[in-house]
Design a protein around this motif. Sequence first.
Motif, PDB file in Angstrom:
ATOM      1  N   UNK A 238       0.918  -1.181   0.085  1.00  0.00           N
ATOM      2  CA  UNK A 238       0.047   0.150  -0.091  1.00  0.00           C
ATOM      3  C   UNK A 238       0.917   1.271   0.142  1.00  0.00           C
ATOM      4  N   UNK A 239       1.962   1.273   0.359  1.00  0.00           N
ATOM      5  CA  UNK A 239       2.893   2.380   0.548  1.00  0.00           C
ATOM      6  C   UNK A 239       3.407   2.976  -0.879  1.00  0.00           C
ATOM      7  N   UNK A 240       3.046   2.350  -1.983  1.00  0.00           N
ATOM      8  CA  UNK A 240       3.022   2.784  -3.339  1.00  0.00           C
ATOM      9  C   UNK A 240       2.030   3.698  -3.638  1.00  0.00           C
ATOM     10  N   UNK A 241       0.800   3.694  -2.834  1.00  0.00           N
ATOM     11  CA  UNK A 241      -0.434   4.362  -3.226  1.00  0.00           C
ATOM     12  C   UNK A 241      -0.689   5.532  -2.144  1.00  0.00           C
ATOM     13  N   UNK A 242       0.218   5.881  -1.491  1.00  0.00           N
ATOM     14  CA  UNK A 242       0.014   7.250  -0.573  1.00  0.00           C
ATOM     15  C   UNK A 242      -0.548   8.456  -1.585  1.00  0.00           C
ATOM     16  N   UNK A 243      -1.248   9.393  -0.985  1.00  0.00           N
ATOM     17  CA  UNK A 243      -1.562  10.471  -1.745  1.00  0.00           C
ATOM     18  C   UNK A 243      -0.224  11.146  -2.270  1.00  0.00           C
ATOM     19  N   UNK A 244       0.564  11.236  -1.368  1.00  0.00           N
ATOM     20  CA  UNK A 244       1.746  11.977  -1.785  1.00  0.00           C
ATOM     21  C   UNK A 244       2.537  11.000  -3.048  1.00  0.00           C
ATOM     22  N   UNK A 245       2.563  10.004  -2.977  1.00  0.00           N
ATOM     23  CA  UNK A 245       3.141   9.247  -3.929  1.00  0.00           C
ATOM     24  C   UNK A 245       2.535   9.279  -5.570  1.00  0.00           C
ATOM     25  N   UNK A 246       1.062   9.206  -5.398  1.00  0.00           N
ATOM     26  CA  UNK A 246       0.262   9.519  -6.512  1.00  0.00           C
ATOM     27  C   UNK A 246       0.407  10.757  -7.044  1.00  0.00           C
ATOM     28  N   UNK A 247       0.469  11.911  -6.253  1.00  0.00           N
ATOM     29  CA  UNK A 247       0.499  13.206  -6.591  1.00  0.00           C
ATOM     30  C   UNK A 247       2.030  13.509  -7.435  1.00  0.00           C
ATOM     31  N   UNK A 248       2.949  12.913  -7.004  1.00  0.00           N
ATOM     32  CA  UNK A 248       4.398  12.972  -7.471  1.00  0.00           C
ATOM     33  C   UNK A 248       4.227  12.188  -8.794  1.00  0.00           C
ATOM     34  N   UNK A 249       3.366  11.179  -9.067  1.00  0.00           N
ATOM     35  CA  UNK A 249       3.208  10.592 -10.291  1.00  0.00           C
ATOM     36  C   UNK A 249       2.489  11.507 -11.308  1.00  0.00           C
TER      37      UNK A 249
ATOM     38  N   UNK B  17       2.777  15.308 -15.995  1.00  0.00           N
ATOM     39  CA  UNK B  17       2.731  16.940 -16.724  1.00  0.00           C
ATOM     40  C   UNK B  17       3.953  17.052 -17.089  1.00  0.00           C
ATOM     41  N   UNK B  18       5.010  16.719 -16.515  1.00  0.00           N
ATOM     42  CA  UNK B  18       6.476  16.947 -17.060  1.00  0.00           C
ATOM     43  C   UNK B  18       6.754  16.205 -18.458  1.00  0.00           C
TER      44      UNK B  18
ATOM     45  N   UNK C  43       4.170  19.932 -20.534  1.00  0.00           N
ATOM     46  CA  UNK C  43       3.498  21.064 -19.661  1.00  0.00           C
ATOM     47  C   UNK C  43       3.882  22.493 -20.203  1.00  0.00           C
ATOM     48  N   UNK C  44       2.862  23.178 -19.636  1.00  0.00           N
ATOM     49  CA  UNK C  44       1.878  23.156 -18.509  1.00  0.00           C
ATOM     50  C   UNK C  44       0.545  22.654 -19.294  1.00  0.00           C
ATOM     51  N   UNK C  45      -0.103  22.058 -18.382  1.00  0.00           N
ATOM     52  CA  UNK C  45      -1.285  21.555 -18.804  1.00  0.00           C
ATOM     53  C   UNK C  45      -2.565  21.676 -17.966  1.00  0.00           C
TER      54      UNK C  45
ATOM     55  N   UNK D 204       3.307  23.469 -12.930  1.00  0.00           N
ATOM     56  CA  UNK D 204       3.268  22.751 -14.156  1.00  0.00           C
ATOM     57  C   UNK D 204       1.610  22.719 -14.783  1.00  0.00           C
ATOM     58  N   UNK D 205       0.739  23.575 -14.172  1.00  0.00           N
ATOM     59  CA  UNK D 205      -0.770  23.522 -14.618  1.00  0.00           C
ATOM     60  C   UNK D 205      -1.257  24.717 -14.757  1.00  0.00           C
ATOM     61  N   UNK D 206      -1.948  24.640 -15.816  1.00  0.00           N
ATOM     62  CA  UNK D 206      -2.844  25.948 -16.409  1.00  0.00           C
ATOM     63  C   UNK D 206      -4.025  26.151 -15.265  1.00  0.00           C
TER      64      UNK D 206
END
Length: 338
Positions: free
Chosen positions: A96-107, A112-113, A117-119, A141-143
């Motif tokens: 489950x550690x692969x799916x923390x919100x922080x990890x998913x946000x980094x993905x 986007x990179x 980007x920006x997207x 990275x976001x519009x």
Amino acid sequence: MSRPPTFRPPSGVRAYRLRTARGEFAVLDSAPQPQQPREGRPQEPPAKGTALLLPGFTGSKEDFIALHGPLAAAGYRTVAVDGRGQYETPGPRDDESAYTQGELAQDVLAQAAALGGPVHLVGHSLGGQVARAAVLLDAAPFLSLTLMSSGPAQISASQRERVKLLRDALAVMSMAEVWEAIQAMEPPMEPPEETDTGAPGPAQGGPDPAHGPDHGAPDPAPGPDHGAPDLDPGLDNRVDLRRRWLGTAPAQLVATGRQLCTEPDRVAELAALALPVHVLSGARDDTWPVPLLDDMAIRLGAHRTVVRGAEHSPNTDRPLDTARALAVFWDRCRPQSL
């Protein structure tokens, strides 16, 4: 469970693996066709911009499949992605550690990179909370950010109970066994959050958010003329839906389900950013009630769209109206439109 009209990429949509600094992600990518230059005028750019689309809990990139065509016609490239452990993007089955919100946000930042980007960033339901986390880590990275049927904090009490049932089942059963149990007990034990909640109901009222609400077209009559394509034959026997379910990592469901049940209210943090935000939903939603989404839009000073005739998944319930609302918002975010 979200039910896209097809799992087969239509003409003009490419399926491939997007290479990023954090690994490869399965995507569906659609870009507008370049316009022929008019006499005496330069050729227009092939796209007004690029949008990255994040699916919700138990969902996949195919949930946006009916948006690609109309958004390409409106001038936008759209890239829908399977997140880590979702359907065709691999991920640990038990960690489950692969799916923390922080990890998913980094993905998401890596995706986007990779797109240059920006997207414009769009997140449906769980995807909206992951998108919000990514923006709060780094908004550069976001519009813009569109939160589609994605609320300010944890999901409703009834949906938290459904998530708990699913997590309890996954603790003692295989994914295949859970699928069979879901089919036997449907609708009471259908997977949570992305579930259908019945026939489309009337639009619910609510306060008008800042920048003016866009409540969509009048309630449409049932039928194929309102942007909800018929299911393809592969969905009649749920073969594609079962394949998607079995492709999803159990650890991803358990970890993200827990996030949905415990997510704090981060609206004030998001409102502090200088980023255009769009709150889009159906006219009825059992996961985050529509009045709650109205209030969130006011707190954000966000553009607001309510898609009439749609529920928790306007992207599949009313794709043409949803695509139109997205394009209108993105057009307003373009420098020449400000």
